[in-house]
Write a protein that holds these residues in place. Sequence first.
Motif, PDB file in Angstrom:
ATOM      1  N   SER A 173       0.828  -1.209   0.000  1.00 20.38           N
ATOM      2  CA  SER A 173       0.000   0.000   0.000  1.00 20.38           C
ATOM      3  C   SER A 173       0.860   1.257   0.000  1.00 20.38           C
ATOM      4  O   SER A 173       0.516   2.266  -0.626  1.00 20.38           O
ATOM      5  CB  SER A 173      -0.943   0.004   1.209  1.00 20.38           C
ATOM      6  OG  SER A 173      -0.222   0.043   2.427  1.00 20.38           O
ATOM      7  N   ASN A 174       2.015   1.210   0.683  1.00 20.37           N
ATOM      8  CA  ASN A 174       2.903   2.381   0.711  1.00 20.37           C
ATOM      9  C   ASN A 174       3.515   2.644  -0.656  1.00 20.37           C
ATOM     10  O   ASN A 174       3.629   3.802  -1.083  1.00 20.37           O
ATOM     11  CB  ASN A 174       4.003   2.173   1.753  1.00 20.37           C
ATOM     12  CG  ASN A 174       3.497   2.314   3.178  1.00 20.37           C
ATOM     13  OD1 ASN A 174       2.379   2.793   3.412  1.00 20.37           O
ATOM     14  ND2 ASN A 174       4.302   1.906   4.146  1.00 20.37           N
ATOM     15  N   ILE A 175       3.918   1.588  -1.353  1.00 22.60           N
ATOM     16  CA  ILE A 175       4.474   1.777  -2.700  1.00 22.60           C
ATOM     17  C   ILE A 175       3.425   2.426  -3.606  1.00 22.60           C
ATOM     18  O   ILE A 175       3.718   3.390  -4.324  1.00 22.60           O
ATOM     19  CB  ILE A 175       4.936   0.431  -3.289  1.00 22.60           C
ATOM     20  CG1 ILE A 175       6.150  -0.099  -2.527  1.00 22.60           C
ATOM     21  CG2 ILE A 175       5.278   0.579  -4.785  1.00 22.60           C
ATOM     22  CD1 ILE A 175       6.609  -1.481  -2.983  1.00 22.60           C
ATOM     23  N   LYS A 176       2.229   1.901  -3.549  1.00 24.29           N
ATOM     24  CA  LYS A 176       1.168   2.419  -4.424  1.00 24.29           C
ATOM     25  C   LYS A 176       0.838   3.871  -4.105  1.00 24.29           C
ATOM     26  O   LYS A 176       0.720   4.712  -5.009  1.00 24.29           O
ATOM     27  CB  LYS A 176      -0.079   1.551  -4.282  1.00 24.29           C
ATOM     28  CG  LYS A 176      -1.161   1.857  -5.316  1.00 24.29           C
ATOM     29  CD  LYS A 176      -2.266   0.816  -5.235  1.00 24.29           C
ATOM     30  CE  LYS A 176      -3.300   1.019  -6.340  1.00 24.29           C
ATOM     31  NZ  LYS A 176      -4.354  -0.028  -6.289  1.00 24.29           N
ATOM     32  N   PHE A 177       0.721   4.190  -2.803  1.00 29.62           N
ATOM     33  CA  PHE A 177       0.384   5.556  -2.409  1.00 29.62           C
ATOM     34  C   PHE A 177       1.484   6.534  -2.797  1.00 29.62           C
ATOM     35  O   PHE A 177       1.221   7.602  -3.381  1.00 29.62           O
ATOM     36  CB  PHE A 177       0.128   5.633  -0.901  1.00 29.62           C
ATOM     37  CG  PHE A 177      -0.063   7.040  -0.398  1.00 29.62           C
ATOM     38  CD1 PHE A 177      -1.280   7.687  -0.539  1.00 29.62           C
ATOM     39  CD2 PHE A 177       0.988   7.730   0.195  1.00 29.62           C
ATOM     40  CE1 PHE A 177      -1.445   8.994  -0.090  1.00 29.62           C
ATOM     41  CE2 PHE A 177       0.829   9.027   0.647  1.00 29.62           C
ATOM     42  CZ  PHE A 177      -0.402   9.661   0.503  1.00 29.62           C
ATOM     43  N   LEU A 178       2.731   6.186  -2.485  1.00 31.99           N
ATOM     44  CA  LEU A 178       3.848   7.093  -2.749  1.00 31.99           C
ATOM     45  C   LEU A 178       4.066   7.278  -4.253  1.00 31.99           C
ATOM     46  O   LEU A 178       4.403   8.377  -4.706  1.00 31.99           O
ATOM     47  CB  LEU A 178       5.114   6.564  -2.080  1.00 31.99           C
ATOM     48  CG  LEU A 178       5.101   6.608  -0.543  1.00 31.99           C
ATOM     49  CD1 LEU A 178       6.252   5.783   0.030  1.00 31.99           C
ATOM     50  CD2 LEU A 178       5.171   8.041  -0.040  1.00 31.99           C
ATOM     51  N   ARG A 179       3.890   6.207  -4.999  1.00 29.91           N
ATOM     52  CA  ARG A 179       4.034   6.324  -6.458  1.00 29.91           C
ATOM     53  C   ARG A 179       3.001   7.288  -7.024  1.00 29.91           C
ATOM     54  O   ARG A 179       3.323   8.174  -7.824  1.00 29.91           O
ATOM     55  CB  ARG A 179       3.888   4.941  -7.114  1.00 29.91           C
ATOM     56  CG  ARG A 179       3.867   4.984  -8.642  1.00 29.91           C
ATOM     57  CD  ARG A 179       3.680   3.625  -9.245  1.00 29.91           C
ATOM     58  NE  ARG A 179       2.405   2.995  -8.928  1.00 29.91           N
ATOM     59  CZ  ARG A 179       1.241   3.313  -9.518  1.00 29.91           C
ATOM     60  NH1 ARG A 179       1.181   4.272 -10.445  1.00 29.91           N
ATOM     61  NH2 ARG A 179       0.127   2.668  -9.197  1.00 29.91           N
ATOM     62  N   LYS A 180       1.745   7.118  -6.607  1.00 36.72           N
ATOM     63  CA  LYS A 180       0.674   7.982  -7.113  1.00 36.72           C
ATOM     64  C   LYS A 180       0.853   9.425  -6.647  1.00 36.72           C
ATOM     65  O   LYS A 180       0.528  10.367  -7.381  1.00 36.72           O
ATOM     66  CB  LYS A 180      -0.679   7.444  -6.674  1.00 36.72           C
ATOM     67  CG  LYS A 180      -1.086   6.160  -7.391  1.00 36.72           C
ATOM     68  CD  LYS A 180      -2.504   5.749  -7.026  1.00 36.72           C
ATOM     69  CE  LYS A 180      -2.963   4.551  -7.848  1.00 36.72           C
ATOM     70  NZ  LYS A 180      -4.359   4.155  -7.530  1.00 36.72           N
ATOM     71  N   ARG A 181       1.362   9.593  -5.427  1.00 34.97           N
ATOM     72  CA  ARG A 181       1.569  10.953  -4.938  1.00 34.97           C
ATOM     73  C   ARG A 181       2.600  11.694  -5.767  1.00 34.97           C
ATOM     74  O   ARG A 181       2.538  12.908  -5.924  1.00 34.97           O
ATOM     75  CB  ARG A 181       1.999  10.926  -3.462  1.00 34.97           C
ATOM     76  CG  ARG A 181       2.019  12.310  -2.808  1.00 34.97           C
ATOM     77  CD  ARG A 181       2.207  12.236  -1.318  1.00 34.97           C
ATOM     78  NE  ARG A 181       3.544  11.792  -0.940  1.00 34.97           N
ATOM     79  CZ  ARG A 181       3.981  11.749   0.324  1.00 34.97           C
ATOM     80  NH1 ARG A 181       3.158  12.106   1.313  1.00 34.97           N
ATOM     81  NH2 ARG A 181       5.194  11.332   0.591  1.00 34.97           N
ATOM     82  N   LYS A 182       3.549  10.953  -6.332  1.00 34.02           N
ATOM     83  CA  LYS A 182       4.534  11.575  -7.215  1.00 34.02           C
ATOM     84  C   LYS A 182       4.016  11.725  -8.644  1.00 34.02           C
ATOM     85  O   LYS A 182       4.712  12.278  -9.500  1.00 34.02           O
ATOM     86  CB  LYS A 182       5.827  10.748  -7.234  1.00 34.02           C
ATOM     87  CG  LYS A 182       6.798  11.098  -6.102  1.00 34.02           C
ATOM     88  CD  LYS A 182       8.110  10.376  -6.301  1.00 34.02           C
ATOM     89  CE  LYS A 182       9.148  10.858  -5.311  1.00 34.02           C
ATOM     90  NZ  LYS A 182       9.666  12.202  -5.609  1.00 34.02           N
ATOM     91  N   GLN A 241       4.984   2.138 -15.021  1.00 34.33           N
ATOM     92  CA  GLN A 241       6.120   2.064 -15.936  1.00 34.33           C
ATOM     93  C   GLN A 241       7.149   3.155 -15.622  1.00 34.33           C
ATOM     94  O   GLN A 241       8.362   2.892 -15.599  1.00 34.33           O
ATOM     95  CB  GLN A 241       5.650   2.191 -17.382  1.00 34.33           C
ATOM     96  CG  GLN A 241       6.766   2.004 -18.413  1.00 34.33           C
ATOM     97  CD  GLN A 241       7.378   0.622 -18.354  1.00 34.33           C
ATOM     98  OE1 GLN A 241       6.702  -0.373 -18.555  1.00 34.33           O
ATOM     99  NE2 GLN A 241       8.679   0.540 -18.062  1.00 34.33           N
ATOM    100  N   GLN A 242       6.660   4.382 -15.373  1.00 33.30           N
ATOM    101  CA  GLN A 242       7.580   5.476 -15.044  1.00 33.30           C
ATOM    102  C   GLN A 242       8.339   5.201 -13.756  1.00 33.30           C
ATOM    103  O   GLN A 242       9.542   5.446 -13.651  1.00 33.30           O
ATOM    104  CB  GLN A 242       6.795   6.786 -14.938  1.00 33.30           C
ATOM    105  CG  GLN A 242       6.257   7.301 -16.263  1.00 33.30           C
ATOM    106  CD  GLN A 242       5.294   8.458 -16.081  1.00 33.30           C
ATOM    107  OE1 GLN A 242       4.622   8.572 -15.051  1.00 33.30           O
ATOM    108  NE2 GLN A 242       5.221   9.325 -17.084  1.00 33.30           N
ATOM    109  N   PHE A 243       7.630   4.679 -12.757  1.00 35.80           N
ATOM    110  CA  PHE A 243       8.266   4.364 -11.488  1.00 35.80           C
ATOM    111  C   PHE A 243       9.292   3.239 -11.668  1.00 35.80           C
ATOM    112  O   PHE A 243      10.410   3.311 -11.130  1.00 35.80           O
ATOM    113  CB  PHE A 243       7.204   3.952 -10.464  1.00 35.80           C
ATOM    114  CG  PHE A 243       7.750   3.475  -9.152  1.00 35.80           C
ATOM    115  CD1 PHE A 243       8.540   4.304  -8.365  1.00 35.80           C
ATOM    116  CD2 PHE A 243       7.499   2.186  -8.701  1.00 35.80           C
ATOM    117  CE1 PHE A 243       9.051   3.863  -7.159  1.00 35.80           C
ATOM    118  CE2 PHE A 243       8.010   1.730  -7.502  1.00 35.80           C
ATOM    119  CZ  PHE A 243       8.788   2.581  -6.723  1.00 35.80           C
TER     120      PHE A 243
END
Length: 258
Positions: free
Chosen positions: A6-15, A20-22
């Motif tokens: 959940s942290n990966i998903k949240f932090l990725r979206k926040r950026k 693919q970009q991540f």
Amino acid sequence: MSIISSNIKFLRKRKGLTQQQFADQIGIKRSLVGAYEEERAEPKYELLKNIASFFEITVDDFINETINEKWAPKPKGDPANLRILTISVDKEDNENIEMVPLKASAGYLNGYADPEYVSQLPKFYLPMFKNGTFRAFEIKGDSMLPLPSGSIIIGEYLENWGDLKSGDTYVVVSKSDGVVYKRVTGKFKEQKKLKLISDNPVYEPYEISGEDILELWKARGYISTQLPEPAPEPTMESLTAMMAQMQRSISKLGQGNN
């Protein structure tokens, strides 16, 4: 959903990044990002460190805190910001005492929180060390005489650095100095430094910041292959001094009985 996924998903979206970009930024395949976010796999420790660094947060927060819009990191050096410790147990579920030999000291700085690394360290169990978490560190040099170089210090893990007792000895694991065994003075407070003192007065004390420290282990015992030297035989001077002291004591006793 696990905390990590959940942290990966949240932090990725926040950026504002796509999977693919991540993936391109971190240097992995997009399919792996999907597997991590969907809880079909978990990143290994080295990758966890890279991801945490990419999002500018600590590994401890990344794997233990639920990061969302309301989350805020704890201040660096806050004694309440408890650390995560990797341990191993034996077949009877007793915590092992992992041994960090001199040749493994450098690697320990990178692997101290990696379960795979810790599991490969030599380990043993001593029944007198229980009701705590202990680790053994081989020390070198003569800065802590009379303990000889090569002694093994058994330390108890200090989870809350606010419990540090000034004047006691600790194994201090830091980014700048690695693994050292020193007497520590001062109390751990945010943005304050601790003074590290060698028992051998030849070595000058020095200070270390809380941000530099990775782990603190309070010394509880040591193992050494060098046994204490026998007491020196009395000399004529020491015998004379002893006789003089005895005569003074007898004289005082006589005066007290009068």
